[in-house]
Motif scaffolding. Structure first.
Motif, PDB file in Angstrom:
ATOM      1  N   TRP A   1      50.084  36.053  45.131  1.00 28.89           N
ATOM      2  CA  TRP A   1      51.052  36.502  46.146  1.00 28.89           C
ATOM      3  C   TRP A   1      51.652  35.289  46.868  1.00 28.89           C
ATOM      4  CZ3 TRP A   1      52.500  41.531  47.744  1.00 28.89           C
ATOM      5  CH2 TRP A   1      51.849  42.595  47.091  1.00 28.89           C
ATOM      6  N   ILE A   2      50.808  34.330  47.204  1.00 37.57           N
ATOM      7  CA  ILE A   2      51.290  33.146  47.926  1.00 37.57           C
ATOM      8  C   ILE A   2      52.264  32.352  47.067  1.00 37.57           C
ATOM      9  CG2 ILE A   2      50.593  30.943  48.937  1.00 37.57           C
ATOM     10  CD1 ILE A   2      47.928  32.293  49.716  1.00 37.57           C
ATOM     11  N   GLU A   3      51.874  32.099  45.817  1.00 41.33           N
ATOM     12  CA  GLU A   3      52.721  31.307  44.925  1.00 41.33           C
ATOM     13  C   GLU A   3      54.045  32.001  44.633  1.00 41.33           C
ATOM     14  OE1 GLU A   3      50.284  30.567  41.521  1.00 41.33           O
ATOM     15  OE2 GLU A   3      48.814  29.417  42.675  1.00 41.33           O
TER      16      GLU A   3
ATOM     17  N   ALA B   1      39.416  37.953  44.120  1.00 42.39           N
ATOM     18  CA  ALA B   1      40.139  37.988  45.393  1.00 42.39           C
ATOM     19  C   ALA B   1      41.025  36.757  45.555  1.00 42.39           C
ATOM     20  CB  ALA B   1      39.147  38.087  46.554  1.00 42.39           C
ATOM     21  N   LYS B   2      40.479  35.588  45.267  1.00 47.20           N
ATOM     22  CA  LYS B   2      41.249  34.353  45.427  1.00 47.20           C
ATOM     23  C   LYS B   2      42.424  34.303  44.468  1.00 47.20           C
ATOM     24  CE  LYS B   2      37.636  31.407  47.387  1.00 47.20           C
ATOM     25  NZ  LYS B   2      36.833  30.169  47.233  1.00 47.20           N
ATOM     26  N   THR B   3      42.227  34.782  43.229  1.00 49.49           N
ATOM     27  CA  THR B   3      43.314  34.788  42.255  1.00 49.49           C
ATOM     28  C   THR B   3      44.434  35.711  42.701  1.00 49.49           C
ATOM     29  OG1 THR B   3      41.770  34.335  40.456  1.00 49.49           O
ATOM     30  CG2 THR B   3      43.913  35.197  39.840  1.00 49.49           C
ATOM     31  N   GLN B   4      44.063  36.896  43.202  1.00 46.45           N
ATOM     32  CA  GLN B   4      45.066  37.840  43.705  1.00 46.45           C
ATOM     33  C   GLN B   4      45.868  37.233  44.860  1.00 46.45           C
ATOM     34  OE1 GLN B   4      45.548  41.456  42.785  1.00 46.45           O
ATOM     35  NE2 GLN B   4      44.729  40.472  40.969  1.00 46.45           N
ATOM     36  N   ILE B   5      45.165  36.707  45.845  1.00 45.87           N
ATOM     37  CA  ILE B   5      45.827  36.150  47.029  1.00 45.87           C
ATOM     38  C   ILE B   5      46.734  34.986  46.647  1.00 45.87           C
ATOM     39  CG2 ILE B   5      45.452  34.958  49.215  1.00 45.87           C
ATOM     40  CD1 ILE B   5      42.767  36.568  49.381  1.00 45.87           C
TER      41      ILE B   5
END
Length: 223
Positions: free
Chosen positions: A133-135, A126-130
């Motif tokens: 998107w942010i980066e 989940a953290k990698t996915q989010i």
């Protein structure tokens, strides 16, 4: 530029050895092997949200908010299983994805919903996915449809496999700065097949957390 696969591909490439697994065909779901990966995985303490701004607290563990903006629509076209645990695991599998896209919208991988509905490798996914998107400077817009769901319980009753298809054909990335929607023509890249290993939170509060995520991209069986 792909509407969704750019940010998702960026995230999955970073953790491909751990998270991105091409699932087998129908025999993998219905064969004689009853052991579910991650059945003994322990779950982490979910973070409480002191001031939820979305759904009523009674509908979410500890008042955790998984609401999304109106232009970010996740649909789950599946029937609830008769088994109580499997039904709860399926609902929280949906909440796991809502939590991911809430993190995308809020521009943080530390939202309370993420830590409530994910643990272990699921939390890292989940953290990698989010973060991808942010980066990339993207948010999301449109409708992401989930369907053809199946569930399977581990013998110890502490783990449930939730498998389903996802169609992102009407779900698009959108640049934060310019608000440009990144559209492409429909293709096989719109279809993914997921298997989530949901583990039961140990205090008996009815919460299930995603502990492992397996993804088959370009899933023809989901067309």
């Amino acid at each position: 530029m792909k509407r969704r696969s750019l940010p998702v591909a960026a995230a999955l490439t970073a953790t491909a050895a751990l998270l991105l697994t091409a699932c087998g065909g129908g025999d993998d779901d219905s064969g004689g092997n009853d052991k579910i990966a991650g059945a003994d995985q322990s779950s982490a303490q979910p973070t409480k949200s002191p001031s939820p701004s979305g759904a009523p607290a009674a509908d979410k563990p500890d008042g955790v908010d998984v609401s999304l903006p109106k232009d970010m629509n996740l649909t789950f076209d599946w029937e609830k299983p008769e088994d109580k645990n499997e039904a709860a695991a399926m609902e929280d599998a949906a909440n796991f994805f809502r939590a991911i896209y809430r993190g995308v919208d809020k521009r943080t991988s530390k939202d309370a919903a993420v830590t409530a509905y994910a643990t272990g490798e699921g939390l890292r996914y989940a953290k990698t996915q989010i973060d991808a998107w942010i980066e990339g400077g993207w948010t999301a817009t449109g409708t992401l449809r989930h369907y053809d769901a199946t569930t399977r319980s581990a013998a110890n009753g502490k783990s449930v496999e939730v498998a389903f298809c996802a169609d992102s054909g009407k779900f698009f990335g959108k640049e934060i700065k310019t608000e440009k929607v990144l559209t492409t023509e429909p293709s096989i890249e719109d279809f993914d097949h997921y298997k989530l290993i949901m583990v039961k939170y140990p205090t008996g509060r009815g919460l299930w957390q995603a502990s492992k995520v397996f993804v088959e991209t370009k899933a023809a069986k989901c067309q």
